[in-house]
Scaffold this motif. Structure first.
Motif, PDB file in Angstrom:
ATOM      1  N   TRP A 125       0.889  -1.234  -0.022  1.00 33.27           N
ATOM      2  CA  TRP A 125       0.119  -0.063  -0.006  1.00 33.27           C
ATOM      3  C   TRP A 125       0.939   1.283   0.204  1.00 33.27           C
ATOM      4  O   TRP A 125       0.754   2.136  -0.809  1.00 33.27           O
ATOM      5  N   TYR A 126       1.819   1.433   0.787  1.00 32.38           N
ATOM      6  CA  TYR A 126       2.531   2.527   0.968  1.00 32.38           C
ATOM      7  C   TYR A 126       3.906   2.493   0.212  1.00 32.38           C
ATOM      8  O   TYR A 126       4.717   3.342   0.309  1.00 32.38           O
ATOM      9  N   SER A 127       4.204   1.347  -0.749  1.00 34.03           N
ATOM     10  CA  SER A 127       5.211   1.350  -1.633  1.00 34.03           C
ATOM     11  C   SER A 127       4.731   2.176  -2.672  1.00 34.03           C
ATOM     12  O   SER A 127       5.653   2.709  -3.423  1.00 34.03           O
ATOM     13  N   HIS A 128       3.627   2.353  -3.169  1.00 30.00           N
ATOM     14  CA  HIS A 128       2.965   3.203  -4.278  1.00 30.00           C
ATOM     15  C   HIS A 128       3.186   4.808  -3.920  1.00 30.00           C
ATOM     16  O   HIS A 128       3.374   5.395  -4.789  1.00 30.00           O
ATOM     17  N   SER A 129       2.997   4.955  -2.696  1.00 24.95           N
ATOM     18  CA  SER A 129       2.937   6.228  -2.295  1.00 24.95           C
ATOM     19  C   SER A 129       3.071   6.557  -0.856  1.00 24.95           C
ATOM     20  O   SER A 129       2.452   5.741   0.012  1.00 24.95           O
ATOM     21  N   PRO A 130       3.910   7.326  -0.167  1.00 28.63           N
ATOM     22  CA  PRO A 130       3.753   7.589   1.244  1.00 28.63           C
ATOM     23  C   PRO A 130       2.833   8.266   1.769  1.00 28.63           C
ATOM     24  O   PRO A 130       2.596   8.391   3.141  1.00 28.63           O
ATOM     25  N   ASN A 131       1.911   8.617   0.837  1.00 28.04           N
ATOM     26  CA  ASN A 131       0.804   9.685   1.304  1.00 28.04           C
ATOM     27  C   ASN A 131      -0.476   8.554   1.477  1.00 28.04           C
ATOM     28  O   ASN A 131      -0.716   7.634   0.842  1.00 28.04           O
ATOM     29  N   PRO A 132      -1.190   8.702   2.681  1.00 24.76           N
ATOM     30  CA  PRO A 132      -2.187   7.901   3.120  1.00 24.76           C
ATOM     31  C   PRO A 132      -3.325   7.784   1.890  1.00 24.76           C
ATOM     32  O   PRO A 132      -4.298   7.007   2.051  1.00 24.76           O
ATOM     33  N   LYS A 133      -3.663   8.849   1.249  1.00 16.73           N
ATOM     34  CA  LYS A 133      -4.885   9.166   0.572  1.00 16.73           C
ATOM     35  C   LYS A 133      -4.662   8.422  -0.774  1.00 16.73           C
ATOM     36  O   LYS A 133      -3.719   8.369  -1.385  1.00 16.73           O
ATOM     37  N   ARG A 134      -5.969   7.764  -1.238  1.00 19.90           N
ATOM     38  CA  ARG A 134      -6.005   6.949  -2.358  1.00 19.90           C
ATOM     39  C   ARG A 134      -7.188   7.744  -3.254  1.00 19.90           C
ATOM     40  O   ARG A 134      -8.095   7.757  -2.618  1.00 19.90           O
ATOM     41  N   LEU A 135      -7.302   7.533  -4.370  1.00 21.70           N
ATOM     42  CA  LEU A 135      -8.421   7.994  -5.182  1.00 21.70           C
ATOM     43  C   LEU A 135      -8.986   6.672  -5.714  1.00 21.70           C
ATOM     44  O   LEU A 135      -8.268   6.104  -6.511  1.00 21.70           O
ATOM     45  N   VAL A 136     -10.127   6.404  -5.324  1.00 20.00           N
ATOM     46  CA  VAL A 136     -10.775   5.370  -5.837  1.00 20.00           C
ATOM     47  C   VAL A 136     -11.969   5.739  -7.089  1.00 20.00           C
ATOM     48  O   VAL A 136     -12.731   6.551  -6.676  1.00 20.00           O
ATOM     49  N   MET A 137     -11.468   5.409  -8.197  1.00 19.06           N
ATOM     50  CA  MET A 137     -12.621   5.949  -9.411  1.00 19.06           C
ATOM     51  C   MET A 137     -13.029   4.866  -9.982  1.00 19.06           C
ATOM     52  O   MET A 137     -13.040   3.679 -10.196  1.00 19.06           O
ATOM     53  N   LEU A 138     -14.658   5.067 -10.065  1.00 21.76           N
ATOM     54  CA  LEU A 138     -15.384   3.889 -10.938  1.00 21.76           C
ATOM     55  C   LEU A 138     -15.615   4.285 -12.479  1.00 21.76           C
ATOM     56  O   LEU A 138     -15.940   5.541 -12.458  1.00 21.76           O
ATOM     57  N   ALA A 139     -15.311   3.577 -13.453  1.00 20.91           N
ATOM     58  CA  ALA A 139     -15.672   3.591 -14.733  1.00 20.91           C
ATOM     59  C   ALA A 139     -16.923   2.747 -14.939  1.00 20.91           C
ATOM     60  O   ALA A 139     -17.439   2.182 -14.022  1.00 20.91           O
ATOM     61  N   ARG A 140     -17.416   2.608 -16.309  1.00 23.52           N
ATOM     62  CA  ARG A 140     -18.478   1.931 -16.406  1.00 23.52           C
ATOM     63  C   ARG A 140     -18.475   0.366 -16.254  1.00 23.52           C
ATOM     64  O   ARG A 140     -19.440  -0.475 -16.070  1.00 23.52           O
ATOM     65  N   ASP A 141     -17.247   0.005 -16.228  1.00 19.86           N
ATOM     66  CA  ASP A 141     -16.931  -1.552 -16.102  1.00 19.86           C
ATOM     67  C   ASP A 141     -15.647  -1.950 -15.272  1.00 19.86           C
ATOM     68  O   ASP A 141     -15.159  -2.940 -15.359  1.00 19.86           O
ATOM     69  N   ARG A 142     -15.161  -0.993 -14.691  1.00 20.83           N
ATOM     70  CA  ARG A 142     -14.087  -1.209 -13.712  1.00 20.83           C
ATOM     71  C   ARG A 142     -14.092  -0.410 -12.610  1.00 20.83           C
ATOM     72  O   ARG A 142     -14.560   0.855 -12.337  1.00 20.83           O
ATOM     73  N   VAL A 143     -13.024  -0.786 -11.554  1.00 18.00           N
ATOM     74  CA  VAL A 143     -12.464   0.029 -10.318  1.00 18.00           C
ATOM     75  C   VAL A 143     -10.961   0.154 -10.468  1.00 18.00           C
ATOM     76  O   VAL A 143     -10.375  -0.585 -10.774  1.00 18.00           O
ATOM     77  N   CYS A 144     -10.858   1.650 -10.273  1.00 18.30           N
ATOM     78  CA  CYS A 144      -9.503   1.723 -10.493  1.00 18.30           C
ATOM     79  C   CYS A 144      -8.982   2.556  -9.179  1.00 18.30           C
ATOM     80  O   CYS A 144      -9.808   3.379  -8.443  1.00 18.30           O
ATOM     81  N   VAL A 145      -7.674   2.127  -8.597  1.00 17.83           N
ATOM     82  CA  VAL A 145      -7.493   2.936  -7.396  1.00 17.83           C
ATOM     83  C   VAL A 145      -6.165   3.559  -7.668  1.00 17.83           C
ATOM     84  O   VAL A 145      -5.200   2.991  -8.429  1.00 17.83           O
ATOM     85  N   ALA A 146      -6.007   4.805  -7.379  1.00 18.40           N
ATOM     86  CA  ALA A 146      -4.854   5.803  -7.713  1.00 18.40           C
ATOM     87  C   ALA A 146      -4.254   6.204  -6.699  1.00 18.40           C
ATOM     88  O   ALA A 146      -5.007   6.412  -5.490  1.00 18.40           O
ATOM     89  N   ALA A 147      -2.762   6.734  -6.867  1.00 16.92           N
ATOM     90  CA  ALA A 147      -2.231   7.347  -5.611  1.00 16.92           C
ATOM     91  C   ALA A 147      -1.416   8.500  -6.288  1.00 16.92           C
ATOM     92  O   ALA A 147      -0.946   8.327  -7.568  1.00 16.92           O
ATOM     93  N   SER A 148      -1.086   9.549  -5.378  1.00 14.93           N
ATOM     94  CA  SER A 148       0.180  10.685  -5.876  1.00 14.93           C
ATOM     95  C   SER A 148       1.214  10.231  -5.225  1.00 14.93           C
ATOM     96  O   SER A 148       1.338   9.719  -4.049  1.00 14.93           O
ATOM     97  N   PRO A 149       2.160  10.413  -5.873  1.00  8.59           N
ATOM     98  CA  PRO A 149       3.528  10.026  -5.626  1.00  8.59           C
ATOM     99  C   PRO A 149       4.147  11.070  -4.403  1.00  8.59           C
ATOM    100  O   PRO A 149       5.159  10.897  -3.737  1.00  8.59           O
ATOM    101  N   ARG A 150       3.276  12.001  -4.268  1.00  8.13           N
ATOM    102  CA  ARG A 150       3.827  13.059  -3.229  1.00  8.13           C
ATOM    103  C   ARG A 150       3.424  12.749  -1.824  1.00  8.13           C
ATOM    104  O   ARG A 150       2.468  11.940  -1.659  1.00  8.13           O
ATOM    105  N   ARG A 151       4.375  13.271  -0.914  1.00 10.02           N
ATOM    106  CA  ARG A 151       4.095  13.039   0.519  1.00 10.02           C
ATOM    107  C   ARG A 151       2.953  13.787   1.113  1.00 10.02           C
ATOM    108  O   ARG A 151       2.025  13.436   1.933  1.00 10.02           O
TER     109      ARG A 151
END
Length: 217
Positions: A125-151
């Motif tokens: 989880w924190y290897s992708h980003s040191p920041n705890p916030k994640r953006l969960v995005m819903l598309a019409r056919d999938r779920v995406c989890v995104a992160a910012s590389p910034r602290r």
């Protein structure tokens, strides 16, 4: 509500306008995995990195506030010594009457199996980003989890986030209830292997309300 730059970045990643999106966090500390499992996953961080001001505040608390609390407590102890015998007797009478609850080793964060999808996500989880916030995005056919590389980041304006995980609706679904109290709302990503991950601390009330309404419909 998420600013245009966030919406624009989400559209670029998804290839379409998001059906709903929300910034969120793991609401509790990640439980400690078995050492062998953690090592096999690369021994990634299990805690977020905090802004340097937080560490300064901690130092001030430790070196200024704590000594004042100790001095104050010492005064209370000296003043209450005369009643120590009575209080000791009371403690002895009640010591055997308490009940010890069993602590949930997963802390309600996930299902508890480190080898399944949710557990493997937590290990990185924190290897992708040191920041705890994640953006969960819903598309019409999938779920995406995104992160910012910034602290540190502003959830309403961050535009450098990138996808760290993507699942089709055949692989994962979102479980939540609409109308949850703001500040306490949570949702789960449940995977087809039976594992699940709970997320909370939802950012931006309008985005959170729309997200919960969408997934609970």
């Amino acid at each position: 509500m998420a600013k245009r730059k966030v919406q624009r970045r989400a559209r670029k990643i998804l290839g379409e306008d998001p059906v709903a999106l929300v910034w969120c966090e793991i609401g509790k500390p990640i439980p400690a995995p078995p050492k062998a499992v953690h090592r096999a996953a690369g021994k990634g961080r299990l805690k977020p990195r905090h802004h340097w001001l937080l560490y300064v505040g901690g130092a001030v608390f430790f070196f200024v506030v704590v000594p004042m609390m100790v001095v104050d407590k010492l005064g209370d102890v000296l003043n209450g010594q005369t009643s120590s015998g009575e209080s000791g007797t009371t403690r002895n009478r009640t010591a055997g009457s308490g009940r010890h609850g069993v602590e949930d080793p997963t802390r309600g964060v996930f299902d508890g199996d480190w080898n399944l999808t949710a557990g493997q996500m937590l290990l990185r989880w924190y290897s992708h980003s040191p920041n705890p916030k994640r953006l969960v995005m819903l598309a019409r056919d999938r779920v995406c989890v995104a992160a910012s590389p910034r602290r540190t980041l502003s959830p309403t304006q961050a535009d450098d986030f990138r996808t760290i995980a993507e699942f089709s609706f055949a692989e994962a679904r979102i479980e939540a209830e609409a109308g949850q109290p703001r500040g306490f709302a949570t949702f789960r990503i449940r995977f087809t292997d039976g594992s699940w991950l709970e997320l909370g601390r939802l950012g931006e009330p309008e985005d959170a309300d729309r997200f919960l309404r969408t997934v609970s419909a």
